[in-house]
Design a protein around this motif. Structure first.
Motif, PDB file in Angstrom:
ATOM      1  N   ALA A  95      43.299  39.594  41.265  1.00  0.00           N
ATOM      2  CA  ALA A  95      44.464  39.885  42.105  1.00  0.00           C
ATOM      3  C   ALA A  95      45.364  38.670  42.249  1.00  0.00           C
ATOM      4  N   SER A  98      47.360  38.051  39.158  1.00  0.00           N
ATOM      5  CA  SER A  98      48.412  39.042  38.885  1.00  0.00           C
ATOM      6  C   SER A  98      49.733  38.690  39.553  1.00  0.00           C
ATOM      7  N   CYS A 239      50.583  47.074  37.527  1.00  0.00           N
ATOM      8  CA  CYS A 239      50.102  45.874  38.218  1.00  0.00           C
ATOM      9  C   CYS A 239      49.075  46.171  39.309  1.00  0.00           C
ATOM     10  N   THR A 240      48.631  47.417  39.397  1.00  0.00           N
ATOM     11  CA  THR A 240      47.523  47.728  40.313  1.00  0.00           C
ATOM     12  C   THR A 240      46.170  47.474  39.639  1.00  0.00           C
ATOM     13  N   LEU A 243      42.690  46.290  41.225  1.00  0.00           N
ATOM     14  CA  LEU A 243      41.842  47.246  41.936  1.00  0.00           C
ATOM     15  C   LEU A 243      40.763  47.802  41.007  1.00  0.00           C
ATOM     16  N   VAL A 269      48.247  43.023  45.552  1.00  0.00           N
ATOM     17  CA  VAL A 269      48.695  44.250  44.881  1.00  0.00           C
ATOM     18  C   VAL A 269      49.976  44.771  45.528  1.00  0.00           C
TER      19      VAL A 269
END
Length: 279
Positions: A95, A98, A239-240, A243, A269
């Motif tokens: 995360a 990202s 871009c999730t 998760l 996120v």
């Protein structure tokens, strides 16, 4: 019924998230540098095969140079990510990494090109900064501090990859990706040669190949999504992927995150999605 572009965007998130998880697992067995170099090489060979089949026009020098610079930044980012994933807290490291993919290009567009920030982007930036703060705080709850730092390094590398590739791909996307993968393979692979565990790498070769293939598949799905949804929505969906990494680590490795780390994942996120939607 969902638009095909939405399905492609979600599919790219699944591919990237699964690829990060597979790469992290492989890196725990064979070393981060070796796995990063192997994954880049696998992706490079797939792109070369695509170039041989599609036979695009010869690339310009600027495309190759900018693509190669992006590959250097992305290769360093990937090596940092995989090293961070070996230290635990996979979902958190993924995360944090990202954030750079949207925050660094946004900063460059504002500071260099004079772009204006929208309300969603401002909220997204706040979420991203809060995510880093929460991730730092999570180190007091058992999360490895080095893993968080490596996530930040990966974020910077991935962000610069996007900046260089955006310019390199203005004329030819395929050749830009080939140059990026090629330079990353040479850089990371060369750095890994000195301390490579050949037996360990052979043992995880299928995972490494899958990691490279999943990354290329994610890129292809993002491009396909552009046909029916906007770039911002596509980016927000894709871009999730942290998760997915977090859920796989929880389900297969029984990896549980403390509350601050979970908050950091959610904030990261949310920040990436808001910045993407505001673009």
């Amino acid at each position: 019924m969902l638009e095909p572009g939405v399905l492609f965007g979600l599919g790219s998130a699944v591919a990237w998230g699964t690829g990060d998880f597979a790469g992290g697992v492989a890196a725990r067995r064979a070393g981060a540098m070796a796995v990063a170099g192997g994954a880049q090489l696998a992706g490079f060979l797939l792109l070369v095969a695509a170039a041989l089949i599609l036979r695009p026009a010869a690339p310009s020098g600027s495309t190759l140079i900018l693509g190669a610079l992006g590959g250097v930044a992305g290769g360093i980012g990937l090596a940092a990510l995989y090293r961070g994933l070996t230290l635990g807290a996979m979902g958190l490291v993924s995360a944090v990494s990202s954030i750079g993919g949207v925050l660094v290009p946004l900063a460059v567009s504002v500071l260099v090109w004079g772009a204006d920030l929208g309300p969603l982007q401002l909220v997204g930036i706040g979420c991203a900064l809060a995510a880093v703060a929460a991730a730092s705080g999570a180190t007091t709850q058992g999360v490895n501090r080095e893993a968080v730092i490596l996530g930040v390094v990966a974020a910077l590398g991935f962000g610069l990859w996007f900046v260089f590739l955006d310019r390199a791909a203005e004329r030819d996307q395929l050749w830009a990706l080939v140059a990026a993968r090629g330079s990353a393979s040479v850089l990371v692979g060369g750095m890994a040669l000195r301390r490579i565990d050949r037996a360990g790498l052979r043992a995880v070769a299928p995972l490494v190949a899958a990691t490279g293939a999943l990354d290329i598949a994610a890129n292809a799905l993002v491009v396909l999504s552009f046909a029916s949804i906007s770039v911002g929505i596509s980016a927000a969906l894709s871009c999730t992927y942290p998760l997915v990494t977090m859920l796989l680590a929880r389900a297969l490795l029984r990896e549980a995150l403390p509350r601050l780390a979970l908050a950091a994942v959610a904030l990261a996120v949310a920040g990436v999605v808001l910045i993407s939607l505001g673009s």
